[in-house]
Design a protein around this motif. Structure first.
Motif, PDB file in Angstrom:
ATOM      1  N   GLY A 105       0.938  -1.110   0.066  1.00 13.78           N
ATOM      2  CA  GLY A 105       0.051   0.061   0.174  1.00 13.78           C
ATOM      3  C   GLY A 105       0.709   1.429  -0.049  1.00 13.78           C
ATOM      4  N   LYS A 106       0.619   2.052  -0.526  1.00 14.01           N
ATOM      5  CA  LYS A 106       1.515   3.287  -1.013  1.00 14.01           C
ATOM      6  C   LYS A 106       0.417   4.598  -0.955  1.00 14.01           C
ATOM      7  CE  LYS A 106       5.295   5.481  -3.506  1.00 14.01           C
ATOM      8  NZ  LYS A 106       6.092   5.358  -4.659  1.00 14.01           N
ATOM      9  N   ILE A 107       0.882   5.604  -0.047  1.00 18.71           N
ATOM     10  CA  ILE A 107      -0.100   6.990  -0.022  1.00 18.71           C
ATOM     11  C   ILE A 107       1.167   7.995  -0.129  1.00 18.71           C
ATOM     12  CG2 ILE A 107      -1.281   8.308   1.606  1.00 18.71           C
ATOM     13  CD1 ILE A 107      -2.147   5.847   3.182  1.00 18.71           C
ATOM     14  N   GLY A 108       0.503   8.799  -1.061  1.00 21.19           N
ATOM     15  CA  GLY A 108       1.507   9.901  -1.291  1.00 21.19           C
ATOM     16  C   GLY A 108       0.767  11.361  -1.400  1.00 21.19           C
ATOM     17  N   TYR A 109       1.222  12.202  -0.847  1.00 22.34           N
ATOM     18  CA  TYR A 109       0.857  13.611  -0.596  1.00 22.34           C
ATOM     19  C   TYR A 109       1.519  14.778  -1.361  1.00 22.34           C
ATOM     20  CZ  TYR A 109      -0.980  17.989   1.383  1.00 22.34           C
ATOM     21  OH  TYR A 109      -1.535  19.005   1.725  1.00 22.34           O
ATOM     22  N   LYS A 110       0.934  15.402  -2.316  1.00 20.63           N
ATOM     23  CA  LYS A 110       1.367  16.418  -3.111  1.00 20.63           C
ATOM     24  C   LYS A 110       2.877  15.744  -3.819  1.00 20.63           C
ATOM     25  CE  LYS A 110      -0.759  20.282  -1.420  1.00 20.63           C
ATOM     26  NZ  LYS A 110      -0.512  21.753  -0.815  1.00 20.63           N
ATOM     27  N   ASN A 111       2.938  14.606  -4.062  1.00 25.69           N
ATOM     28  CA  ASN A 111       4.021  14.012  -4.668  1.00 25.69           C
ATOM     29  C   ASN A 111       5.404  14.422  -4.109  1.00 25.69           C
ATOM     30  OD1 ASN A 111       4.834  12.330  -6.525  1.00 25.69           O
ATOM     31  ND2 ASN A 111       5.269  13.864  -8.160  1.00 25.69           N
ATOM     32  N   TRP A 112       5.280  14.741  -2.744  1.00 26.90           N
ATOM     33  CA  TRP A 112       6.585  14.866  -1.991  1.00 26.90           C
ATOM     34  C   TRP A 112       6.617  14.391  -0.627  1.00 26.90           C
ATOM     35  CZ3 TRP A 112       5.459  17.541   2.376  1.00 26.90           C
ATOM     36  CH2 TRP A 112       4.322  18.446   2.365  1.00 26.90           C
ATOM     37  N   PHE A 114       5.638  10.676   1.090  1.00 28.45           N
ATOM     38  CA  PHE A 114       5.259   9.105   0.716  1.00 28.45           C
ATOM     39  C   PHE A 114       5.193   8.035   1.982  1.00 28.45           C
ATOM     40  CE2 PHE A 114       6.726  11.204  -3.203  1.00 28.45           C
ATOM     41  CZ  PHE A 114       5.891  10.679  -3.963  1.00 28.45           C
ATOM     42  N   MET A 115       4.232   7.301   2.075  1.00 27.00           N
ATOM     43  CA  MET A 115       4.351   6.257   3.061  1.00 27.00           C
ATOM     44  C   MET A 115       4.073   4.797   2.311  1.00 27.00           C
ATOM     45  SD  MET A 115       2.559   5.397   6.771  1.00 27.00           S
ATOM     46  CE  MET A 115       0.812   5.226   5.995  1.00 27.00           C
ATOM     47  N   ASP A 116       4.965   3.868   2.458  1.00 28.79           N
ATOM     48  CA  ASP A 116       4.878   2.514   1.752  1.00 28.79           C
ATOM     49  C   ASP A 116       4.690   1.611   3.089  1.00 28.79           C
ATOM     50  OD1 ASP A 116       6.291   4.230  -0.082  1.00 28.79           O
ATOM     51  OD2 ASP A 116       6.024   2.516  -1.166  1.00 28.79           O
ATOM     52  N   LEU A 117       3.677   0.749   2.872  1.00 24.95           N
ATOM     53  CA  LEU A 117       3.570  -0.423   3.834  1.00 24.95           C
ATOM     54  C   LEU A 117       3.632  -1.719   2.839  1.00 24.95           C
ATOM     55  CD1 LEU A 117       0.192   0.734   5.753  1.00 24.95           C
ATOM     56  CD2 LEU A 117       2.889   0.708   6.376  1.00 24.95           C
TER      57      LEU A 117
END
Length: 171
Positions: A105-112, A114-117
């Motif tokens: 699972g990957k969450i990104g905010y404003k393309n700068w 990121f958190m990957d699980l």
């Protein structure tokens, strides 16, 4: 016509030092993978989910026959060309399986930011059923400061500045 050395003098020598063995084996490995990915962007946020599975099946068979009692005819390497000694033989068979499931699972905010699980679990048939499962989790956070901070974005010295931290469990 010259008689072979083992027949010279009219008498056969039925114990020429040596041995012979005949071996046959094969291994078959079948693998299968399935992976599904879904991506979605909602305003400043990006989401990615991936799930998959892996299957591996190994089949082995080996057969061996041999004799160390000596050869009747020199340089004729065939198991039937042995002195009266009993032949040796063996056979081995095995089937092993490994099944794995994994996800990300990957969450990104404003393309700068990121958190990957990630996580994976494997099951191996060659191990004791009480201990045949292995779980491998991981988490990773990254921040691209050169994209998030306007002063760094305009910098002539720094092209890219990224800070990353992660944790994982491995076998």
């Amino acid at each position: 016509f010259s008689r072979p050395e083992y027949l010279r003098g009219g008498k056969a020598n039925f114990n020429v030092p040596g041995g012979v063995s005949d071996d046959m084996s094969y291994t078959t490995q079948l693998t299968g993978d399935l992976m599904i990915t879904y991506k979605k962007n909602i305003q400043d946020w990006s989401f990615e989910v991936m799930a998959g599975q892996h299957l591996r099946n190994n089949t082995y068979k080996g057969i061996s026959v041999g004799s160390n009692g000596g050869l009747v005819v020199p340089d004729l390497f065939n198991v039937s060309n042995r002195v009266a000694a009993n032949p040796t033989g063996s056979e081995g068979n095995s089937i092993t399986r490994q099944v794995g499931v994994y996800g990300k699972g990957k969450i990104g905010y404003k393309n700068w930011l990121f958190m990957d699980l990630t996580a994976r679990n494997d099951w191996r048939s060659v191990l004791d059923p009480e201990h045949w499962s292995f779980f491998y989790p991981a988490v990773d956070v990254s921040f691209i400061a050169s994209d998030a901070i306007p002063a760094l974005r305009e910098s002539k010295v720094i092209d890219m500045l990224k800070i990353r931290a992660g944790w994982s469990k491995v076998g």
